[in-house]
Design a protein around this motif. Sequence first.
Motif, short mmCIF file in Angstrom:
data_model
loop_
_atom_site.label_atom_id
_atom_site.label_comp_id
_atom_site.label_asym_id
_atom_site.label_seq_id
_atom_site.Cartn_x
_atom_site.Cartn_y
_atom_site.Cartn_z
N GLY A 81 0.82 -1.20 0.00
CA GLY A 81 0.00 0.00 0.00
C GLY A 81 0.86 1.25 0.00
O GLY A 81 2.08 1.17 -0.01
N PHE A 82 0.21 2.40 0.01
CA PHE A 82 0.94 3.67 0.04
C PHE A 82 0.27 4.60 1.04
O PHE A 82 -0.94 4.59 1.22
N SER A 83 1.09 5.39 1.72
CA SER A 83 0.59 6.36 2.69
C SER A 83 1.61 7.47 2.83
O SER A 83 2.72 7.39 2.27
N GLY A 84 1.27 8.50 3.58
CA GLY A 84 2.24 9.52 3.92
C GLY A 84 3.31 8.94 4.83
O GLY A 84 3.07 7.98 5.58
N LEU A 85 4.51 9.50 4.78
CA LEU A 85 5.65 8.96 5.52
C LEU A 85 5.39 8.93 7.03
O LEU A 85 5.84 8.02 7.73
N ALA A 86 4.63 9.89 7.53
CA ALA A 86 4.36 9.95 8.96
C ALA A 86 3.49 8.79 9.44
O ALA A 86 3.40 8.54 10.64
N ASP A 140 3.92 32.52 7.79
CA ASP A 140 5.31 32.81 8.16
C ASP A 140 5.79 31.84 9.24
O ASP A 140 6.90 31.32 9.19
N TYR A 141 4.93 31.61 10.24
CA TYR A 141 5.30 30.69 11.32
C TYR A 141 5.51 29.27 10.78
O TYR A 141 6.47 28.58 11.16
N ALA A 142 4.63 28.84 9.90
CA ALA A 142 4.74 27.48 9.36
C ALA A 142 6.03 27.28 8.58
O ALA A 142 6.61 26.20 8.58
N GLN A 148 8.67 24.61 11.46
CA GLN A 148 9.22 23.40 10.86
C GLN A 148 9.67 22.39 11.92
O GLN A 148 9.66 21.18 11.68
N ASN A 149 10.04 22.87 13.10
CA ASN A 149 10.33 21.94 14.20
C ASN A 149 9.07 21.16 14.59
O ASN A 149 9.14 19.97 14.89
N LEU A 150 7.92 21.85 14.58
CA LEU A 150 6.66 21.16 14.86
C LEU A 150 6.33 20.15 13.77
O LEU A 150 5.77 19.08 14.04
N VAL A 151 6.66 20.48 12.53
CA VAL A 151 6.47 19.54 11.42
C VAL A 151 7.23 18.24 11.71
O VAL A 151 6.70 17.14 11.57
N ALA A 152 8.49 18.38 12.14
CA ALA A 152 9.31 17.20 12.43
C ALA A 152 8.74 16.41 13.61
O ALA A 152 8.71 15.17 13.58
N GLU A 153 8.29 17.12 14.65
CA GLU A 153 7.73 16.45 15.82
C GLU A 153 6.48 15.66 15.46
O GLU A 153 6.14 14.67 16.13
N SER A 154 5.78 16.06 14.41
CA SER A 154 4.56 15.39 13.99
C SER A 154 4.84 14.19 13.09
O SER A 154 3.91 13.51 12.65
N GLY A 155 6.12 13.94 12.79
CA GLY A 155 6.48 12.79 11.98
C GLY A 155 6.67 13.08 10.51
O GLY A 155 6.96 12.18 9.72
N PHE A 156 6.50 14.34 10.11
CA PHE A 156 6.70 14.73 8.72
C PHE A 156 8.12 15.24 8.52
O PHE A 156 8.92 15.28 9.46
N ILE A 157 8.46 15.62 7.31
CA ILE A 157 9.83 16.02 6.99
C ILE A 157 9.98 17.52 7.09
O ILE A 157 9.37 18.28 6.34
N SER A 158 10.82 17.95 8.02
CA SER A 158 11.08 19.37 8.22
C SER A 158 11.97 19.92 7.10
O SER A 158 12.82 19.20 6.54
#
Length: 291
Positions: A81-86, A140-142, A148-158
């Motif tokens: 199957g396929f899914s998002g990396l997170a 701007d924050y995103a 981007q640190n929050l992006v990484a903490e969520s399992g996605f690629i910062s």
Amino acid sequence: MNAMSIDTLGRIFAGQIRNWSELGGPDRPIRLYARDDRSGTWDTFKSLVLGKSYRLDESAKRYESNDQLSDDVSRDPGGIGFSGLASVRNSKLLAISEGNAPALKPNQLTVASEDYPLSRRLFMYTMGDRTPTFAKGLIDYALEEDGQNLVAESGFISQNPIAVKPEFDTSVPESFRRLTSNYQRLTVNFRFAEARTKLDNKAQRDLLRVKHYLRQHNRDASDLLLIGFADAQSHELRAQMISELRALSVRKALGQAGVANVAYTGYGHYMPVGGKGNLRNGRVEVWIKNP
């Protein structure tokens, strides 16, 4: 099985390959797991894998949830199957190849640099000068370091650069190994508008990310090396010239951003990350001296 081409993946999900034994695996039926047709993950898979050549086989089980899909695949020895990396969780990741390029697994380096053939950008659209203040603040924050640190903490690629030592496979020329032997690679590539040496929109922000990385780690421009690459051309010399011009273009842009006189070189059409004609082959990698 650890690696697969995009074309083979397309044939599997189109039902043209129905048993793992056809790919050198055990005599076991292949069971398909796919996202539902309202999913952005499905849209990406349909575009990058199925394209105009294939249609999803009717036997595929459809899911609204990436997590549930991945969990079910992990429990099915015949499943794919396929899914998002997170959402990979306990499923096994496959390395994917396109054309003559080597197969790559998705990780911080290959996804952030967009070398991985099934990586995708996420876009945020604004009203330009008429964007409301609160919306501009959110965007701007995103895009900045804390977001981007929050992006990484969520399992996605910062998109915040980090330095890594890539694992080279046997296809990497000895000359490239020597060139980069005293360096680590930053998880950022500079890419260009089609058939141009002009940086694309993401690259403009990546200039600032590289500058911030140097300041944050007490490094300077003399620690960097830019390596340009080109897609296959009618002549090897032409590809070499294009790759050097691209690296020079990034060098100039970094200079304008306050990171002056970065070393650069071109590596021609060697070490492609996609098939011939793929825009991802035209890139500039960023390397930094070992600390």
